[in-house]
Design an enzyme around this catalytic site. Sequence first.
Site, PDB file in Angstrom:
ATOM      1  N   ILE A 184      53.156 -56.112 -35.446  1.00 24.38           N
ATOM      2  CA  ILE A 184      52.103 -55.181 -35.071  1.00 24.38           C
ATOM      3  C   ILE A 184      52.276 -54.873 -33.588  1.00 24.38           C
ATOM      4  O   ILE A 184      52.454 -55.772 -32.772  1.00 24.38           O
ATOM      5  CB  ILE A 184      50.702 -55.793 -35.304  1.00 24.38           C
ATOM      6  N   CYS A 185      52.246 -53.590 -33.246  1.00 23.90           N
ATOM      7  CA  CYS A 185      52.273 -53.168 -31.842  1.00 23.90           C
ATOM      8  C   CYS A 185      53.513 -53.740 -31.145  1.00 23.90           C
ATOM      9  O   CYS A 185      54.612 -53.722 -31.691  1.00 23.90           O
ATOM     10  CB  CYS A 185      50.971 -53.583 -31.170  1.00 23.90           C
ATOM     11  N   ASN A 186      53.343 -54.309 -29.947  1.00 31.71           N
ATOM     12  CA  ASN A 186      54.510 -54.792 -29.219  1.00 31.71           C
ATOM     13  C   ASN A 186      54.944 -56.200 -29.614  1.00 31.71           C
ATOM     14  O   ASN A 186      55.834 -56.781 -28.982  1.00 31.71           O
ATOM     15  CB  ASN A 186      54.305 -54.702 -27.701  1.00 31.71           C
TER      16      ASN A 186
END
Length: 326
Positions: free
Chosen positions: A107-109
């Site tokens: 998820i995300c970075n």
Amino acid sequence: MTIVTMVVFDGVQALDVSGPLDVFAEANRFLMPSDRYRLQTVSLDGAAVTCSNGLVLQAGQTWQDGVPVSDLLLVAGGPPVPGRLLPQDRQAWLRQACQQAHRFGAICNGIFLLGHAGLLAGRTVTTHWNDAAALAQLCPHARVEADRIYVEDGNLYSSAGVTAGIDLALYLLRRDHGPEVARNVAKRLVVVMQRAGGQSQFSPWLDAMADPASPIAEVQRQILAQLRQPWPVAELARLANMSLRSFTRSFSRETGMAPAQFIQRARIEAARNLLESGDQPIKGIAYECGFGDAGRMRQAFVRALGVSPQRYREAFRQHDPACRLA
């Protein structure tokens, strides 16, 4: 039973963890016991981790506890991730856990942790728009698609920033149990089934503000306060008490864009906020934000965001529970 593992750590973004897990938890309301998700959190630090917002999260296990093989393993993101390099033993654990999982991703970075573990070579991924360039530099043999809400590449899944983890989880749920279950969960969580356009439409357009003490910043404040005005560049130069040439050069140097580009983006940002927050007619929004008419606003939205104002508004409304953007 499908085992979903969320990997967490000190400084993790709370919504990266809770958003996707809540999708699967809500899905259990609509599934037979044998089809339900079993959710677990595994920490790369101690069992108790402090999220970036100060929330303390008690993970069910740590990486040293002999975690069961996952059907789906996701690594959450957070502010410290891009610059964080895990110790070799934790990198080795993460690499093995992902390789053993039926599906894995981030998820995300959180995708940076997979990159450091050597899991992204030759793969296509996405991440938060603000970290995409850094990810491409870290993983030159991966293809980073900066304007995708989520990406599927074989058994590897990645999402854009923060709330995009919910989009990814809904996509995975739809694949596992069909559109009806996914629609019911989206309705429960009051989110759209699928966003239109890429993540650039949700990133801040007004990140080009000049230094507050600069005459350029005062001009920007005047523009934002009176978007209905036509704002010819000569008038803006007069407000800054500068020659037209000097003003144009200074504006571009301090903001990274031309005055007209800033004005257009400011109008788009104001219109987005109005489209998201109420039922004001699009024609009225176009006038209030300085576009003049709905046709010009539509052209600006399609050019900048890839969707019309009407489609953009639909992405934030749930009047029809069965409605899903194509």
